[in-house]
Write a protein that holds these residues in place. Sequence first.
Motif, short mmCIF file in Angstrom:
data_model
loop_
_atom_site.label_atom_id
_atom_site.label_comp_id
_atom_site.label_asym_id
_atom_site.label_seq_id
_atom_site.Cartn_x
_atom_site.Cartn_y
_atom_site.Cartn_z
N TYR A 90 0.81 -1.22 0.00
CA TYR A 90 0.00 0.00 0.00
C TYR A 90 0.84 1.27 0.00
CZ TYR A 90 -3.49 3.50 1.04
OH TYR A 90 -4.28 4.62 0.98
N PRO A 91 1.89 1.39 0.83
CA PRO A 91 2.69 2.61 0.80
C PRO A 91 3.28 2.91 -0.58
CG PRO A 91 3.21 1.35 2.75
CD PRO A 91 2.34 0.48 1.89
N LEU A 92 3.60 1.85 -1.34
CA LEU A 92 4.11 2.04 -2.70
C LEU A 92 3.03 2.64 -3.60
CD1 LEU A 92 6.24 1.74 -4.89
CD2 LEU A 92 5.50 -0.64 -5.19
N LEU A 93 1.80 2.11 -3.48
CA LEU A 93 0.70 2.65 -4.25
C LEU A 93 0.46 4.12 -3.89
CD1 LEU A 93 -1.93 -0.26 -4.13
CD2 LEU A 93 -0.31 0.28 -5.95
N SER A 94 0.55 4.42 -2.60
CA SER A 94 0.34 5.79 -2.15
C SER A 94 1.40 6.72 -2.72
CB SER A 94 0.37 5.83 -0.61
OG SER A 94 0.20 7.15 -0.14
#
Length: 292
Positions: free
Chosen positions: A169-173
Amino acid sequence: MKRILITGANSYIGTNFATYLAQPEFAGKYQVDTLDMVGVAWKSFDFSPYDAVYHVAGIAHSDNGKISDERAKIYYAVNTDLTIVCAQRAKDAGVKQFVFMSSAIVYGDSAPIGKSKIITRDTPVNPANCYGDSKVQAENGLRQLDCDTFKVVILRPPMIFGKYSKGNYPLLSKLARKLPVFPKVDNCRSMLYIGNLVEFVRLMIENEEQGTFWPQNPQYSNTSEVIAQIAKAHGKRCVLIPGFGWALKILSHATGLVNKAFGNLAYDQSLSVYKEPYQKYSLQEAIERTEK
């Protein structure tokens, strides 16, 4: 008052669970303590005062490509052996319930782009690597301890996300905040917001449940739409461009990260229904709370 021991210090899930139960609305209902499972000191700990153990200690899957034999041994030592030994000690001490964080990884990798993967109650486990198998072996060992006086709860959540979470998720963010455009891909994934998970775990303990459970958000996720919603939460606009599916399919043969992001892996929604509501936040609300 329910006395709960979280086994595994400083974990993302355990910390959020303890913080959740410390809210004023639960005042006087729960006593929560945390036990560090690193080293051997925990083996002399007295489990007897507790009604439930919430076991979050473990090694998350962070390896890409082939895993060495030495690394595999660590997965089994921590995710399997440590879990079973901890559960046995809890049972011997008279603890009534053991809640174990397994994972959707027990069903293997995501289906490739363009192929569906909907997991039902009848879908057999099929781990694709030693991380998934270490969770399966832990589940098998816990079921041997399960009985009327020691109720084992196995949770198989999909990807968990929330503020300060790790993983994909942090990568997508990060991508959503930087890219003005992003490929539009039609995929289907189950996800679980940390705020929904902690309420589900609370209900498992409050209701003294037993068995295997598959919590997830009330809506499926689409990777491209998640990117767009994250951008919107930051007051930005990310335009989704169709027509890149073929390119991503080709790229997926070179790296497993493509199917990890754009592949399909979802639980049948009926699998995640519980007798009490736990899905307090929609996907949009969860993203807004995570990003802001």
